[in-house]
Design a protein around this motif. Sequence first.
Motif, mmCIF file in Angstrom:
data_model
loop_
_atom_site.group_PDB
_atom_site.id
_atom_site.type_symbol
_atom_site.label_atom_id
_atom_site.label_comp_id
_atom_site.label_asym_id
_atom_site.label_seq_id
_atom_site.Cartn_x
_atom_site.Cartn_y
_atom_site.Cartn_z
ATOM 1 N N ARG A 1 0.835 -1.206 0.000
ATOM 2 C CA ARG A 1 0.000 0.000 0.000
ATOM 3 C C ARG A 1 0.867 1.253 0.000
ATOM 4 N NH1 ARG A 1 -3.511 -2.909 3.547
ATOM 5 N NH2 ARG A 1 -2.537 -1.931 5.370
ATOM 6 N N TYR A 2 1.951 1.232 0.815
ATOM 7 C CA TYR A 2 2.868 2.381 0.839
ATOM 8 C C TYR A 2 3.440 2.634 -0.546
ATOM 9 C CZ TYR A 2 3.051 2.904 5.928
ATOM 10 O OH TYR A 2 2.760 3.154 7.234
ATOM 11 N N LEU A 3 3.950 1.573 -1.193
ATOM 12 C CA LEU A 3 4.583 1.722 -2.495
ATOM 13 C C LEU A 3 3.579 2.208 -3.529
ATOM 14 C CD1 LEU A 3 7.123 1.385 -4.194
ATOM 15 C CD2 LEU A 3 6.444 -0.971 -4.631
ATOM 16 N N VAL B 1 9.965 12.084 -3.406
ATOM 17 C CA VAL B 1 9.281 10.782 -3.283
ATOM 18 C C VAL B 1 10.249 9.720 -2.762
ATOM 19 C CG1 VAL B 1 8.210 8.912 -4.602
ATOM 20 C CG2 VAL B 1 7.519 11.269 -5.006
ATOM 21 N N LEU B 2 11.489 9.721 -3.270
ATOM 22 C CA LEU B 2 12.476 8.750 -2.794
ATOM 23 C C LEU B 2 12.801 8.979 -1.325
ATOM 24 C CD1 LEU B 2 15.007 8.500 -5.762
ATOM 25 C CD2 LEU B 2 13.180 6.919 -5.145
ATOM 26 N N CYS B 3 12.871 10.237 -0.901
ATOM 27 C CA CYS B 3 13.152 10.544 0.505
ATOM 28 C C CYS B 3 12.031 10.013 1.397
ATOM 29 C CB CYS B 3 13.318 12.053 0.688
ATOM 30 S SG CYS B 3 13.816 12.539 2.349
ATOM 31 N N PHE C 1 16.317 6.649 -9.579
ATOM 32 C CA PHE C 1 14.904 6.390 -9.275
ATOM 33 C C PHE C 1 14.532 4.963 -9.631
ATOM 34 C CE2 PHE C 1 10.324 6.559 -9.993
ATOM 35 C CZ PHE C 1 9.904 7.231 -8.855
ATOM 36 N N LEU C 2 14.962 4.510 -10.806
ATOM 37 C CA LEU C 2 14.650 3.134 -11.216
ATOM 38 C C LEU C 2 15.342 2.127 -10.298
ATOM 39 C CD1 LEU C 2 14.901 3.489 -15.103
ATOM 40 C CD2 LEU C 2 12.824 3.246 -13.731
ATOM 41 N N ALA C 3 16.611 2.396 -9.957
ATOM 42 C CA ALA C 3 17.360 1.460 -9.110
ATOM 43 C C ALA C 3 16.741 1.368 -7.721
ATOM 44 C CB ALA C 3 18.819 1.895 -9.008
ATOM 45 N N ILE C 4 16.351 2.503 -7.150
ATOM 46 C CA ILE C 4 15.778 2.476 -5.796
ATOM 47 C C ILE C 4 14.384 1.870 -5.813
ATOM 48 C CG2 ILE C 4 15.015 3.934 -3.874
ATOM 49 C CD1 ILE C 4 17.372 5.714 -4.374
ATOM 50 N N MET C 5 13.652 2.022 -6.915
ATOM 51 C CA MET C 5 12.357 1.344 -7.013
ATOM 52 C C MET C 5 12.550 -0.168 -7.052
ATOM 53 S SD MET C 5 10.138 3.675 -6.771
ATOM 54 C CE MET C 5 8.626 2.819 -7.179
ATOM 55 N N ILE C 6 13.646 -0.619 -7.695
ATOM 56 C CA ILE C 6 13.954 -2.058 -7.670
ATOM 57 C C ILE C 6 14.276 -2.504 -6.250
ATOM 58 C CG2 ILE C 6 15.648 -3.782 -8.438
ATOM 59 C CD1 ILE C 6 15.834 -2.203 -11.084
ATOM 60 N N LYS D 1 11.126 -2.867 -4.390
ATOM 61 C CA LYS D 1 10.479 -4.150 -4.684
ATOM 62 C C LYS D 1 11.123 -5.272 -3.887
ATOM 63 C CE LYS D 1 9.503 -7.330 -8.488
ATOM 64 N NZ LYS D 1 9.685 -7.588 -9.941
ATOM 65 N N ARG D 2 12.475 -5.229 -3.778
ATOM 66 C CA ARG D 2 13.178 -6.254 -3.013
ATOM 67 C C ARG D 2 12.796 -6.196 -1.536
ATOM 68 N NH1 ARG D 2 19.329 -5.556 -3.539
ATOM 69 N NH2 ARG D 2 18.913 -3.928 -2.014
ATOM 70 N N ASN D 3 12.645 -4.980 -1.007
ATOM 71 C CA ASN D 3 12.239 -4.833 0.396
ATOM 72 C C ASN D 3 10.841 -5.377 0.634
ATOM 73 O OD1 ASN D 3 14.619 -3.708 1.275
ATOM 74 N ND2 ASN D 3 13.942 -1.603 0.954
ATOM 75 N N ILE D 4 9.974 -5.197 -0.368
ATOM 76 C CA ILE D 4 8.614 -5.745 -0.238
ATOM 77 C C ILE D 4 8.665 -7.268 -0.203
ATOM 78 C CG2 ILE D 4 6.422 -6.031 -1.456
ATOM 79 C CD1 ILE D 4 6.703 -3.152 -2.371
#
Length: 605
Positions: A8-10, A203-205, A388-393, A396-399
Amino acid sequence: MKMMKSKRYLLSYSLLFLFFLLLGVFLGVSYVHSQSYYASTNPTHCIKYSGNYCLNNSYSVKDIPENHRITLRSSRKTTSVRLIIQLQENIRPQQSVNLYSEFAKIRVLKNDTEIASYGYHDHLNDMVFTVKDWFSFSNVNINRNDILTIEISSDVVGINEPYLHHFLDNIIVGTKEHLLKHNVEKNLFHIVIAGVIFIMGFVLCVLMLTFKLMNAPVYIGDFSCSFLMMSGALIMFFNYDYITLLFRNTLMVNIIDTLNHMLVLFFMLIYFRLYVHGEMVKRAVRYFQNIWALMIVLFCVLYVFKELNPETIFASFLLPAIVIILVTALFLCIDYNHIESSHSKIMIGSGLIMCVSSFAEFSCRHLRGYFLHYPFTVGLVVFSLIQFLAIMIVAKRNILQASRAEYIENELLQSKISIMLSQIQPHFLYNTLVVIRHLCEKNPKLAKEAITEFAGYLRGNLDSLTLNTTISFEKEMEHVENYISLEKKRFGDKIQIEYDIEATDFEVPSLTIQTIVENAIRHGITKRKEGGTVSIMTREYAYTYTIEIKDNGVGINENIPEKKDNRSHIGIENARKRIETMCHGTLDFQSIPNIGTTVLITLPK
């Protein structure tokens, strides 16, 4: 629940980013479509003129080219430019003429009579006028036949070609409100790109803060990446065509802009320190980071206490900044070949792009006196997209990790239920109650004691279902002793217990030791006619605690006992999993037929 919350957060932050991105695109398209409207209603326009110029108060007069591209001599610093021009239109008194000043003083004369000036007020500090700002004057009637002389001088940083070209291209008639609209429209694409990058960094912060609240692995370098993107976006947004028209405190705008340039390098060094692997490189980057942090503090001190011009201070810091960027980039290139992680290589590669673009900007500012802007903009855009793309990956890994943690948590809960079921079995309850009934007739006092122990035993099993943390060794031993006392009332002298407790200052998952002791009694010593002995021993070492439960029962043939009853020995394997998961310890099981069984638990401090 954790996985659902993280999803939900993501989803929320992704939708938030998409909303602002679409909003920015919508506003940009709206501005583009409205340009024709503003062109017809906005009276702001550039004045056409012709004339000649001279440099550094010399007598050598040259014609101003039609494209306004005057070439300055690189061998000598240009401190003043005099323009002698005739306008190709009349200026009425109610019209305003706008001129751009960049660390320069300006005097305007009409037919050798001064009509306006900027930066020549003796009662004000010169620093106030050595900033980037728009200067306007009105209430003057200027005809085509009038000779207009414009004197530009700058003793602080000198006059460079880009500023002179910008000045000549932007002698503008119109109010400051119309000038603001005109310049915003002209730089609209730049503003939208800066806004998108700032939103991405924000958003990343927020995403990193969310991960931190979820106890996911977050490093300071992740935050520095966000701050680097936001600081870079602010540098892009601080375009002096319009920023000083929005905020009239021009000196503060210049200070914030200068600090932003310094902070970009500081956040870049923090970011690099996260991903480099070589110890020497880490030390070097940390050393540069500390040096630059001190220089930022020195900048603030010199400005506040010495009242020096911020541009002058920053110019003196440019050479150290260039050296730091260059040496850091060389270290990163050396370290890049030793990095095995593809994720780290991508991060370092994008950082190197940012490093090269910053080097180009700082070098141009140091050598030629102005920023190029475009290399920095391109480098920041590429860096931001990759980050941005790398941190979104990574998100996903954290999820997935949160999903795995939820699965393990459910497994632990099932293990607790299995342990309770393995401990509280019908035949044990029946045998214990029979013993208590017999004691009620023969020895009521002992029966009362047995009931108290039985109640404690049941409470310990039930409490383990709701307990998500470890308990002290002493509390676990209380439960063990309740169980042993009940079994001794059944089997009498067949059960002998020996204690060799030297260490107690540690914690264990509930019911782990009791489960192993029960296994030793029920499937070890009570299988012998003469019974046997169970010994419990603890030791403390430099980095670990050990618990040894040993019996001289019948033993078994395999490391983990196979059971006829599916519940009889399930507690041992559950105890192993819980010790590994909750304490990061180990459980070793060794058994020799007709000799006995030894269980060794090792817990790190």
